[in-house]
Design an enzyme around this catalytic site. Structure first.
Site, PDB file in Angstrom:
ATOM      1  CB  THR A  28      -0.894  -0.100   1.266  1.00  0.00           C
ATOM      2  OG1 THR A  28      -1.714  -1.256   1.153  1.00  0.00           O
ATOM      3  CG2 THR A  28      -1.760   1.102   1.517  1.00  0.00           C
ATOM      4  CG  ASN A  88      -4.793  -6.328  -0.980  1.00  0.00           C
ATOM      5  OD1 ASN A  88      -4.278  -6.012   0.088  1.00  0.00           O
ATOM      6  ND2 ASN A  88      -5.412  -7.476  -1.153  1.00  0.00           N
ATOM      7  CB  SER A 117      -9.365  -0.831   4.424  1.00  0.00           C
ATOM      8  OG  SER A 117      -8.082  -0.264   4.399  1.00  0.00           O
TER       9      SER A 117
END
Ligand code: GLY
Length: 566
Positions: A378, A398, A449
């Site tokens: 990320t 991701n 997330s």
């Protein structure tokens, strides 16, 4: 390195910038600046050229939101492993008028997605499908997020996207780290793609080679000329859906057209004399950070000292509890009812610590919950301007290079964010971790997330801007960075570079970085903790206001991260 005078600053800003002295950065001869001090504005991101693109916007009269948009667009070119058009992210900002904003541009599951789409006929989870290739891709959110941020900016999209177009069209010299990262994935890029792309090269990539991305430049120009429709409709949408059809993916033109970023209410909470502003669901980051900060607040961390056994043990135990709650309760708030108020109430957090024993390790199996797997690739950027605006953005594909699928003819990687769902709720996945129903796959749902873009205010004004990549370790990295500054009074540089530790409930172990001091670990082992030395944890970008009121911007030592300011 190739000697071409592609001087970003001169090309883009003309005389305004030239008046301010010699230009130091071009796309072939740039320098990684780990720490800078500035008075008017600062940007820190995973790549020096992206930080410079943000700085150019500040110099052109833009604010921190302008800089954040230009930096993200440049990262999509110069940091293809995680910077993106084909992924998603979150932006948290504190504006000079005192308003906090949180923009959610997380990917969504396509309309044709279903709860059991990654299970075989025997009901076994096939995580290869949620991690690599076309079926792993969620509907990208980044471009919608940039346009949702634009009303808070001052410059035009044409100005903000210009550095990215230039870098894609003319190319830039890649670093050693990038060369090795591209070479490492070469076989997967070949296997998972249906058309040739800019990222596979023979002979192999080496530091200083020029990466030119013509297809990406054309996509960026369509965005420049047609706004968000330049991505979600027309030629780019056609190329994405054609790619999906070639690779049996699910994203349709209707999915793309329907995608919307969402402005949400930021998570805000006090920590002693400070106010923390961070990301709400569908990121678990803000809630988990609030829980961890709330659980440690009653204890004398400062007196115990940085990396003392007592401080590390307490922080491990609060991490264990926050991750257990994350796994059980958290998911997309548009789909599941999450008891946020209850999970963050002071009385609840106090109760959570009732079984904390400062003499011995807790045991995760006695903490009721599940957990989920997240990959570590990320990227984060932090910006402050001279007007009092602060912006914190974390964005992701991701995994490294996401699904590894490059949209044929459009030149960008698509995410593999579908793997952030629990592909089989309640059952351990290939990493030995389990997820819960709250984060099961559903059409149009956003996957949970951990991204935690965060701003800390002191007397109502931005004091710290921070965030990091690192999958599940994001929340602990942000937590430890805040504690390093707010409790242990470390400098910005020390707070970022300090070795980190991570506990995520399951597996029941503490992962520490290679350079972590062995002495406290010996004590912790005697108390019953299982310790694993890992590689690196987090890649934090931090801007801090120092005692003189100057902006100190620090890029993490763990990557090519670089700060820029003036
Ligand atoms: N894909 C990493 C995260 O969203 O937390």
């Amino acid at each position: 390195m190739r000697s071409i005078s592609l001087i970003l600053a001169i090309t883009l800003t003309g005389t305004a910038y030239a008046q301010q002295g010699p230009v130091k950065t071009d796309a072939y001869h740039y320098k990684i600046e780990k720490a800078i001090t500035a008075s008017k504005g600062a940007v820190v991101s995973a790549h020096p050229l992206a930080s410079q693109a943000g700085l150019l916007m500040l110099r052109q009269g833009g604010n921190a939101v302008d800089a954040a948009i230009a930096t993200q667009l440049a990262l999509a070119v110069v940091y293809p492993a995680a910077g993106n058009l084909g992924g998603g992210g979150f932006l948290v900002a504190h504006l000079k008028n005192g308003k906090n904003i949180a923009i959610d541009y997380r990917e969504k599951a396509p309309a044709a997605a279903s709860r059991d789409m990654y299970l075989d006929q025997n009901g076994h989870a096939n995580t290869a499908l949620s991690q690599d290739g076309h079926l792993a891709c969620g509907i990208p959110g980044t471009v919608a997020g940039l346009f949702a941020s634009l009303p808070y900016a001052k410059l035009t999209i044409q100005q903000l996207i210009a550095p990215a177009i230039l870098l894609a069209e003319k190319g830039y010299a890649i670093t050693e780290r990038e060369a090795s990262s591209l070479n490492k994935r070469r076989d997967e890029f070949k296997k998972l793609n249906t058309q040739e792309n800019a990222f596979v090269k023979a002979p192999l990539w080496k530091a200083g080679d020029t990466l030119i991305q013509k297809d990406l430049a054309a996509t960026l120009k369509r965005i420049r000329d047609n706004g968000r429709a330049g991505f979600y409709e027309g030629e780019t949408a056609r190329l994405i859906t054609a790619e999906m059809q070639r690779g049996h993916g699910l994203i349709t033109t209707a999915d793309l057209k329907a995608y919307e970023a969402k402005e949400r209410t930021a998570v805000t909470f006090p920590y002693k004399a400070y106010q923390v502003v961070t990301m709400p669901l569908p990121s678990s980051g803000g809630i988990a950070l609030q829980q961890m900060m709330g659980m440690v607040e009653p204890y004398p961390l400062n007196a115990w000292g940085f990396h003392s056994v007592a401080a590390i043990q307490l922080m491990i135990e609060v991490e264990r509890r926050a991750y257990a709650d994350r796994a059980k309760y958290l998911g997309d708030p548009d789909f599941v009812k999450v008891p946020v108020k209850e999970l963050t109430a002071a009385s609840y957090l106090k109760g959570r610590m009732a079984d904390y024993d400062p003499k011995k390790a807790g045991i995760s199996k006695y903490v009721p919950a599940g957990s989920i797997y997240e990959s570590t690739e990320t990227t984060h950027l932090s910006v402050m301007d001279g007007e009092g605006n602060a912006v914190s953005v974390t964005t992701t594909l991701n995994g490294s290079y996401g699904s590894k699928v490059v949209v044929g003819g459009a030149g960008f990687f698509l995410n593999n964010e579908m793997d952030d769902f629990s592909v089989k709720p309640g059952v351990p996945n290939m990493y030995g971790l389990v997820g819960a129903e709250a984060n099961a796959v559903a059409p149009g749902k956003r996957m949970l997330s951990s991204m935690t873009p965060t701003i800390v205010l002191r007397k109502g004004k931005p004091y710290l801007v921070t965030g990091t990549p690192g999958g599940a370790t994001i929340i602990t990295s942000v937590f430890q960075t805040l504690i390093n500054v707010l409790e242990f009074n470390l400098s910005a540089r020390q707070a970022v570079d300090a070795p980190k530790f991570h506990h995520q409930w399951l597996p029941d172990e503490v992962v520490v970085e290679e350079d972590f001091d062995q002495t406290p670990l010996d004590h912790l082992q005697r108390m019953g903790y299982k310790i694993e030395r890992g590689t690196t944890i987090g890649r934090v970008e931090l801007i801090k206001i120092n005692e003189k009121g100057m902006l100190e911007a620090v890029g993490d030592k763990r990557g090519d991260d670089s700060a820029a300011g003036y």
